[in-house]
Scaffold this motif. Structure first.
Motif, PDB file in Angstrom:
ATOM      1  N   GLY A   1     -18.605  -8.616 -14.260  1.00 27.28           N
ATOM      2  CA  GLY A   1     -18.221  -8.203 -12.909  1.00 27.28           C
ATOM      3  C   GLY A   1     -19.449  -7.784 -12.132  1.00 27.28           C
ATOM      4  O   GLY A   1     -20.546  -8.324 -12.326  1.00 27.28           O
TER       5      GLY A   1
ATOM      6  N   LYS B   1     -20.940  -4.931 -12.297  1.00 22.75           N
ATOM      7  CA  LYS B   1     -21.678  -3.901 -13.071  1.00 22.75           C
ATOM      8  C   LYS B   1     -21.701  -2.556 -12.339  1.00 22.75           C
ATOM      9  O   LYS B   1     -22.647  -1.782 -12.435  1.00 22.75           O
TER      10      LYS B   1
ATOM     11  N   ARG C   1     -19.804   0.918 -14.663  1.00 23.98           N
ATOM     12  CA  ARG C   1     -20.558   1.806 -15.559  1.00 23.98           C
ATOM     13  C   ARG C   1     -21.320   2.871 -14.749  1.00 23.98           C
ATOM     14  O   ARG C   1     -21.523   3.972 -15.221  1.00 23.98           O
TER      15      ARG C   1
ATOM     16  N   THR D   1     -15.268  -1.167 -16.785  1.00 22.16           N
ATOM     17  CA  THR D   1     -13.962  -1.855 -16.866  1.00 22.16           C
ATOM     18  C   THR D   1     -14.145  -3.265 -17.405  1.00 22.16           C
ATOM     19  O   THR D   1     -15.066  -3.975 -17.012  1.00 22.16           O
TER      20      THR D   1
ATOM     21  N   ILE E   1     -10.959   1.470 -20.927  1.00 21.90           N
ATOM     22  CA  ILE E   1     -10.399   1.976 -22.182  1.00 21.90           C
ATOM     23  C   ILE E   1     -10.923   3.388 -22.415  1.00 21.90           C
ATOM     24  O   ILE E   1     -12.130   3.645 -22.278  1.00 21.90           O
TER      25      ILE E   1
ATOM     26  N   TYR F   1     -14.051   4.861 -25.433  1.00 15.95           N
ATOM     27  CA  TYR F   1     -14.472   3.616 -26.080  1.00 15.95           C
ATOM     28  C   TYR F   1     -15.785   3.192 -25.437  1.00 15.95           C
ATOM     29  O   TYR F   1     -15.983   3.357 -24.226  1.00 15.95           O
TER      30      TYR F   1
ATOM     31  N   CYS G   1     -17.563  -6.013 -24.801  1.00 14.43           N
ATOM     32  CA  CYS G   1     -16.378  -6.890 -24.948  1.00 14.43           C
ATOM     33  C   CYS G   1     -16.541  -8.221 -24.241  1.00 14.43           C
ATOM     34  O   CYS G   1     -15.599  -9.013 -24.214  1.00 14.43           O
ATOM     35  N   TYR G   2     -17.684  -8.480 -23.625  1.00 17.76           N
ATOM     36  CA  TYR G   2     -17.821  -9.723 -22.855  1.00 17.76           C
ATOM     37  C   TYR G   2     -17.477 -10.927 -23.722  1.00 17.76           C
ATOM     38  O   TYR G   2     -17.908 -11.028 -24.872  1.00 17.76           O
TER      39      TYR G   2
HETATM   40  N1  LIG Z   1     -14.564   2.260 -22.232  1.00 16.58           N
HETATM   41  C1  LIG Z   1     -14.769   0.998 -21.816  1.00 16.58           C
HETATM   42  N2  LIG Z   1     -13.786   0.328 -21.170  1.00 16.58           N
HETATM   43  C2  LIG Z   1     -14.006  -0.928 -20.737  1.00 16.58           C
HETATM   44  N3  LIG Z   1     -15.152  -1.615 -20.940  1.00 16.58           N
HETATM   45  C3  LIG Z   1     -16.158  -0.997 -21.597  1.00 16.58           C
HETATM   46  C4  LIG Z   1     -16.018   0.324 -22.059  1.00 16.58           C
HETATM   47  N4  LIG Z   1     -17.152   0.674 -22.661  1.00 16.58           N
HETATM   48  C5  LIG Z   1     -17.979  -0.346 -22.563  1.00 16.58           C
HETATM   49  N5  LIG Z   1     -17.420  -1.394 -21.957  1.00 16.58           N
HETATM   50  C6  LIG Z   1     -18.126  -2.664 -21.712  1.00 16.58           C
HETATM   51  O1  LIG Z   1     -18.671  -2.578 -20.390  1.00 16.58           O
HETATM   52  C7  LIG Z   1     -18.235  -3.670 -19.569  1.00 16.58           C
HETATM   53  C8  LIG Z   1     -17.839  -3.151 -18.218  1.00 16.58           C
HETATM   54  O2  LIG Z   1     -18.873  -2.463 -17.563  1.00 16.58           O
HETATM   55  P1  LIG Z   1     -19.009  -2.619 -15.987  1.00 16.58           P
HETATM   56  O3  LIG Z   1     -20.174  -1.804 -15.510  1.00 16.58           O
HETATM   57  O4  LIG Z   1     -17.673  -2.340 -15.348  1.00 16.58           O
HETATM   58  O5  LIG Z   1     -19.451  -4.137 -15.873  1.00 16.58           O
HETATM   59  P2  LIG Z   1     -18.694  -5.420 -15.275  1.00 16.58           P
HETATM   60  O6  LIG Z   1     -18.790  -5.218 -13.816  1.00 16.58           O
HETATM   61  O7  LIG Z   1     -19.470  -6.591 -15.810  1.00 16.58           O
HETATM   62  O8  LIG Z   1     -17.284  -5.377 -15.785  1.00 16.58           O
HETATM   63  C9  LIG Z   1     -17.019  -4.254 -20.281  1.00 16.58           C
HETATM   64  O9  LIG Z   1     -16.875  -5.646 -20.094  1.00 16.58           O
HETATM   65  C10 LIG Z   1     -17.269  -3.922 -21.755  1.00 16.58           C
HETATM   66  O10 LIG Z   1     -18.041  -4.959 -22.365  1.00 16.58           O
END
Ligand SMILES: Nc1ncnc2c1ncn2[C@@H]1O[C@H](COP(=O)(O)OP(=O)(O)O)[C@@H](O)[C@H]1O
Ligand SMILES: Cc1cc2nc3c(=O)[nH]c(=O)nc-3n(C[C@H](O)[C@H](O)[C@H](O)COP(=O)(O)O)c2cc1C
Length: 325
Positions: free
Chosen positions: A201, A203, A206, A212, A264, A267, A271-272
């Motif tokens: 997504g 990013k 985080r 997410t 989640i 956690y 998970c990509y």
């Molecule tokens: N608690 C969590 N819940 C969901 N995804 C998590 C979690 N912890 C780590 N991740 C990882 O972080 C990624 C999401 O981070 P994010 O900054 O939202 O990036 P993106 O915009 O690529 O989704 C998820 O795809 C997964 O691989």
């Protein structure tokens, strides 16, 4: 299970027991129908086959009329539909691209070009109200007559009811519109969930403390939208509690693309690329367009608190139920 986009080529046209439909949700009515196809295929030594359409014919006609908002909301994406068909023991699925040419086929052409030459049908099962061909001019009697001429059996499936009411994709859409998940579950025969591969997504998640999992939904009109308590299947033995947003994320995105985003609890894994299933448990609110990121973050914090509280309450119900035994 083999999946064909359009009619199979000549070598792959094994004689089949066939059913035709949209199968949105593959609910208990569909499952009963598929069980009969499976049984007939085994008995007659045929392939169990399903012909389904993408897009949904009513979606195609709604686009054509310039009223895309009249397309039916989609219960399931194509992946989930194919998975459910495979679970039902189907050997082959023909995903027919529903376009102007297909819509214009006369009932006679549909029978000759699609059913006979294209699919080598020997046994056919359809619902009692099945109509087909241009302007829906073909009906069960047309099929029965063709069956006598070309040598295939035609059977109809009586309605499958739930508490006296016919189980249908529209009834499930109505249950989901009210976010009545227990009722949707009763009609589907399984809980309501969406599966997909985790994609990258923006990013941003985080950086605001809520990473997410992003999953594409694959169509524009999902049967649900908003913020939900969910659980995630596919990361270990038991499902993980989470909170999710299903929608277009108006605060951060103006593409109009529908995404399912799941945070989640407690956690932190990568998970990509993983194929996960998100099961919907309770709706918290509708999606909002917030003025800035801090306001969105505060809202997500409140959602997360409410979802955690919901899981806690369920756990205490479960404990008190055990106490009573
Ligand atoms: N608690 C969590 N819940 C969901 N995804 C998590 C979690 N912890 C780590 N991740 C990882 O972080 C990624 C999401 O981070 P994010 O900054 O939202 O990036 P993106 O915009 O690529 O989704 C998820 O795809 C997964 O691989
Ligand atoms: C519980 C939750 C509620 C959310 N609510 C909204 C919302 O009301 N409006 C919105 O535009 N986006 C909402 N989002 C989506 C966020 O905008 C998105 O998760 C965030 O921008 C991170 O995006 P990224 O994964 O692409 O980095 C929500 C996300 C979650 C997890």
């Amino acid at each position: 299970m083999k999946v064909f986009r359009g009619l199979p080529n000549a070598e792959s046209r094994a004689p089949c027991a066939l059913t035709i439909g949209n199968f949105d949700g593959v609910h208990r009515g569909h499952q009963a129908l598929l069980a009969q196809v499976r049984e007939a295929a085994t008995r007659l030594n045929l392939d169990a086959a399903v012909m389904t359409f993408e897009p949904h014919p009513r979606e195609f006609f709604a686009q054509l009329a310039g009223t895309p908002e009249k397309a039916p909301q989609r219960i399931a994406n194509l992946r989930d539909k194919l998975q459910s068909l495979s679970n039902a023991g189907v050997d082959r699925v023909i995903v027919e691209h529903f376009n102007a040419n297909f819509a214009a086929l006369s009932p006679q052409d549909f029978i000759e070009k699609i059913l006979i030459q294209g699919l080598h049908v020997r046994w056919l099962l359809v619902g009692e109200d099945f109509c087909f061909g241009s302007r829906r001019a073909g009906n069960i009697q047309t099929l029965i007559d063709a069956g006598k001429q070309y040598g295939f059996e035609v059977h109809t499936m009586p309605n499958v009811n739930n508490e006296g009411v016919r189980i249908s994709s529209s009834a499930i859409r109505a249950a989901l519109a009210k976010t009545d998940f227990p009722h949707a579950r009763q009609l589907l025969g399984h809980s309501y969930a969406i599966s997909g591969h985790v994609v990258h997504g923006k990013k941003l998640g985080r950086t605001i403390g809520f990473p997410t999992l992003n999953m594409r939904v694959g169509h524009k009109r999902p049967a649900l939208s908003g913020i939900f308590v969910v659980q995630v299947h596919g990361l270990g033995d038991s499902p993980l509690p989470a909170v999710a947003s299903l929608g277009v994320r108006p605060t951060v995105d103006d593409s109009g693309r529908v995404l399912l985003e799941t945070h989640i609890f407690d956690y932190s894994g990568d998970c990509y690329g993983k194929l996960l299933r998100v099961e919907f448990l309770k709706k918290l609110r509708d999606e909002e367009k917030y003025v800035d990121l801090p306001t969105l973050t505060a809202a997500i914090e409140r959602d997360a608190q409410q979802a955690r509280a919901w899981f806690k309450e369920q756990a205490s119900f479960a404990v008190s139920a055990t106490d009573r035994i």
